[in-house]
Motif scaffolding. Structure first.
Motif, short mmCIF file in Angstrom:
data_model
loop_
_atom_site.label_atom_id
_atom_site.label_comp_id
_atom_site.label_asym_id
_atom_site.label_seq_id
_atom_site.Cartn_x
_atom_site.Cartn_y
_atom_site.Cartn_z
N THR A 31 1.57 4.73 1.00
CA THR A 31 1.10 5.74 2.00
C THR A 31 1.52 7.18 2.01
N GLY A 32 2.19 7.51 0.90
CA GLY A 32 2.76 8.89 0.62
C GLY A 32 3.68 8.80 -0.36
N GLU A 88 -5.27 6.82 -2.74
CA GLU A 88 -5.94 8.02 -2.24
C GLU A 88 -4.77 8.84 -1.56
N SER A 89 -3.93 8.14 -0.98
CA SER A 89 -3.05 8.95 -0.10
C SER A 89 -2.11 9.84 -0.99
N GLY A 92 -3.90 2.19 -2.24
CA GLY A 92 -3.58 3.22 -1.13
C GLY A 92 -3.27 4.63 -2.06
N ARG A 113 0.89 -1.20 0.16
CA ARG A 113 -0.12 0.05 -0.10
C ARG A 113 0.79 1.31 0.00
#
Length: 467
Positions: A116-117, A273-274, A271, A114
Motif C-alpha cells: 500500500t506504500g 501501482e501504489s 498493489g 497488498r
C-alpha cells in the motif's frame, strides 16, 4: 500496525530462504502466505512431478539391464505411485512447513498481501510495516494459450498435471517445453494414452539433439509426438471428452487436455501501482535482487524472470537475504561479480535437469547462445553410449554429451548431457563452468573408471590437448 525489519511476500521455498538468511543475520522477519506454506515447488511442481516420474524411470532402467529385466514381470502400479506422490506433498497439508518457520523464529502471516506504500503491506485489513525492506517472492502462474474454446474446456494446467488423483484414460499435452515433456512422460508411464503437440520441436533453447533424443524416446514409450502443429479449437462435450482440432486438419479426442505453454508473473494483485510499478509485470532487479528504481523493494525467484527454476530462486534468495541484512545494518554490500550478495550465476552458469527418460542435464551456454554473444567458440560432442560406464549402466545405452569452450580464454562455458541417469553428472559440469576451470587443468581431473564420467576425458580428447 506491526513492525518487522523485513516482510517477505510468499512462503515458498524461495521466500523461506530469503527470510532465513536475513534472520540469521539478526533481522526480525515475517512471511505472508495466501496458500500453503512451502509454495509451488512443494505441492504442485518440483517434488510431485519428480515423484510421478521416478517409478517409471526405475522400471525402465531395470528393463535395460539383462538379468534385471527378467525380474520385471508387471507394470507400474499407478495407485501406489500417486500415493507416493501424495506423501511427498504431505497430502497437501503444510503443518511441517509451518513448524519449520516457528522453529526458525520467523513470523507467519496468513492471507493475501497488498503493498500500500513504501515498506507497507496490508493483509486482511491489518497494516504491517517493514523497517528495512519488503521482498516480493510470489513466483509465477500458469499461462493459458489463446486457443478458442480452451478455457471453457476446463483444461489442466501444471498444477492439475502434478496433483491429479486418477490417471486419465487419455491425455493431450499442449507444449513441448520442460513441463510439457516431463508431464507427458509421467502420465504415459502410468498408463495414460498421451498425445503431445508442440509448435516447434521439443525443449527449445537447449542443444538441438536434446529434444530429438527425448522425442524418439517418447515415441518408444507410446506417446504420439506431433511437432510443427498448433491447436486451433478445443471443445469438451457433454460426456466429458475433449476434442482438439489442430491446424493440420486433424483432431485428437482425449479424456483431458493439459496446457503447458508458459508462465506469467504473479504480480497482478499485489498493489504494485501504489509504488509506481505496473501490476502483472515481471519485476526488474539488479544482481542483489533489488527492484530497479527502489532502495527497499526486492523481487526474488520466478517473479524477476531471470531463471524460472527453484534452485536458482533459492540461490538468489541466499544472496538477497544477505544483502538485505547488510544494508539494514550498514555493513558493506559485496555486489561485485561472484560476491557474497549477488546472483552472478544467473547470467551464464544456470544448471537445469529435465527429468524425462532420457534425462537432459545442462549448464551454461549452448553453442548457439555463445555464438550469438560473439564468443570465440569451439564445441565438441561425444556419443555417451560409447563410454564403458554407460554400457554397464544400461544395455544399448543411448545418449550424447556436448562441451562448449571459449577458445580465447580456454575455459568451458557450457555442457549438455542427454541419457539415462545423467542428472547426477551435472554438478561436476556446473563447478567447471562457475569456476572457469581452464581446459588445460581439466586434463588432470581424472574420471574414475568405469563410470559414465569418463565422457569428460573423451570430450577433452575430441577437443584436443594443447601443445
Amino acid at each position: 500496525m506491526t513492525d518487522y525489519d523485513l516482510i517477505v511476500i510468499g512462503a515458498g521455498a524461495v521466500g523461506e530462504n530469503v527470510a532465513d538468511y536475513a534472520h540469521k543475520r539478526g533481522l526480525s522477519v515475517a512471511v505472508v502466505e495466501a496458500e500453503l506454506v512451502g509454495g509451488e515447488c512443494s505441492y504442485w511442481a518440483c517434488m510431485p512431478s519428480k515423484a510421478l516420474l521416478r517409478s517409471g524411470h526405475a522400471v525402465a532402467a531395470a528393463k535395460r539391464v539383462d538379468g534385471a529385466a527378467q525380474a520385471v514381470t508387471g507394470a507400474v502400479d499407478a495407485a501406489k505411485v500417486l500415493a507416493r506422490r501424495n506423501s511427498f506433498t504431505s497430502d497437501y497439508q503444510d503443518d511441517s512447513q509451518v513448524a519449520w518457520l516457528e522453529s526458525a523464529d520467523i513470523a507467519l502471516i496468513r492471507g493475501h498481501a497488498r503493498i500500500t506504500g513504501e515498506k507497507t503491506v496490508e493483509v486482511g485489513g491489518e497494516t504491517h510495516t517493514a523497517r528495512a525492506a519488503v521482498a516480493v517472492v510470489t513466483g509465477s502462474l500458469h499461462q493459458l494459450p489463446d486457443v478458442p474454446g480452451l478455457a471453457d474446456a476446463q483444461p489442466w494446467g501444471t498444477r492439475e498435471g502434478t496433483s491429479a488423483q486418477q490417471v486419465p484414460e487419455s491425455l493431450l499435452v499442449i507444449g513441448g517445453g520442460v513441463a510439457g515433456s516431463e508431464l507427458a512422460t509421467a502420465w504415459a508411464s502410468l498408463g495414460s494414452k498421451v498425445t503431445l503437440v508442440a509448435r516447434h520441436g521439443l525443449l527449445g533453447g537447449m542443444e538441438p539433439f536434446a529434444g530429438e533424443l527425448v522425442a524418439d524416446a517418447m515415441r518408444e514409450l507410446g506417446i504420439d509426438v506431433r511437432t510443427g502443429v498448433n491447436p486451433t479449437r478445443v471443445d469438451r462435450d457433454e460426456h466429458g471428452l475433449v476434442t482438439t482440432t489442430l491446424d493440420d486438419g486433424t483432431t485428437v479426442v482425449t479424456s483431458e487436455v493439459l496446457a503447458a505453454t508458459g508462465r506469467k508473473a504473479h504480480t497482478a494483485d499485489l498493489g504494485l501501482e501504489s509504488v509506481g510499478l505496473t501490476p502483472g509485470d515481471w519485476l526488474q532487479v539488479d544482481d542483489t535482487m533489488l527492484v530497479q528504481g527502489t532502495d527497499w523493494l526486492y523481487a526474488v525467484g520466478d517473479v524477476n524472470h531471470r531463471a524460472l527454476l527453484t534452485h536458482q530462486g533459492k540461490y538468489q534468495a541466499r544472496a538477497a537475504g544477505e544483502a538485505i541484512a547488510a544494508r539494514a545494518q550498514g555493513r558493506p554490500v559485496h555486489a561485485e561479480p561472484w560476491g557474497a550478495h549477488v546472483a552472478t550465476a544467473d547470467h551464464a552458469a544456470v544448471p537445469q535437469v529435465t527429468f524425462t527418460d532420457p534425462e537432459v542435464a545442462s549448464v551454461g551456454l549452448t553453442e548457439a547462445a555463445a555464438r550469438e554473444q560473439g564468443i570465440d567458440v569451439r564445441a565438441v560432442e561425444y556419443d555417451l553410449g560409447a563410454v564403458a560406464g554407460s554400457a554397464l549402466q544400461a544395455d544399448g545405452y543411448t545418449g550424447r554429451a556436448k562441451m562448449v569452450v571459449d577458445e580465447s580464454r580456454g575455459v568451458v562455458i557450457g555442457v549438455t548431457f542427454v541419457g539415462q541417469d545423467v542428472a547426477e553428472m551435472l554438478h561436476a559440469a556446473t563447478i567447471a563452468v562457475v569456476g572457469e576451470v581452464p581446459v588445460d587443468r581439466l586434463w588432470h581431473a581424472v574420471p574414475a573408471y568405469p563410470t559414465m564420467n569418463e565422457v569428460w576425458l573423451r570430450l577433452l580428447e575430441t577437443h584436443g590437448r594443447p601443445e
